[in-house]
Design an enzyme around this catalytic site. Sequence first.
Site, short mmCIF file in Angstrom:
data_model
loop_
_atom_site.label_atom_id
_atom_site.label_comp_id
_atom_site.label_asym_id
_atom_site.label_seq_id
_atom_site.Cartn_x
_atom_site.Cartn_y
_atom_site.Cartn_z
N CYS A 277 0.66 -6.38 0.96
CA CYS A 277 -0.05 -7.84 0.94
C CYS A 277 -0.36 -8.19 0.03
O CYS A 277 -0.63 -9.93 0.22
CB CYS A 277 -1.24 -7.08 1.81
N HIS B 128 -6.32 -3.53 2.99
CA HIS B 128 -6.05 -4.28 3.40
C HIS B 128 -6.52 -5.36 2.24
O HIS B 128 -7.21 -5.82 2.52
CB HIS B 128 -5.41 -4.40 4.50
N HIS C 136 -0.61 -12.22 6.61
CA HIS C 136 -0.93 -11.00 5.88
C HIS C 136 0.71 -9.99 5.85
O HIS C 136 1.50 -10.59 6.92
CB HIS C 136 -2.36 -9.85 6.50
#
Length: 156
Positions: free
Chosen positions: A66, A116, A128
């Site tokens: 990510c 995240h 993502h």
Amino acid sequence: MRCLVPGLALCAALLITGCSTTPPPRGPVYRALSAEQSSDIAIHALGLVGTPYRYGGNTPEGGFDCSGLIGYVYKSRAGVAPPRTVAQLSDFGQPVSTRELRTGDLVIFGSGRPFHAGIYVGEGRFVHAPSTGGTVRLDRLNSRYWARQSTAFRRP
């Protein structure tokens, strides 16, 4: 002695003034992204949907995690090198409210210790690199899983 007193007063005044100046910022300073750059970031991120996930990855050829995805897109479209970890990204740029959210802003998930991050691309969606075995994908912030997560937005 009479000449010495005004000189000492001037020196003292300069020292006091020097102590009250704002120290230079720590770390790199970035200029705000233009609306065009923010749009380019979102479009480029969308073009990477389907790229394989790879832990530590930061190129289309090698795959992305990510933060690697964010770093690659920001560097290639805006010349900005964001921090490499999600924890560091959570302090990158300025906080943005949901009402002020625009394409190209960062989406950070998790409170306290973020876990995240992605790139907001508009209409409640973000791009993502989610997990091992997956690919870069487009998701909705209001989906069952992501809506339950603590979310913050940042604008570099």
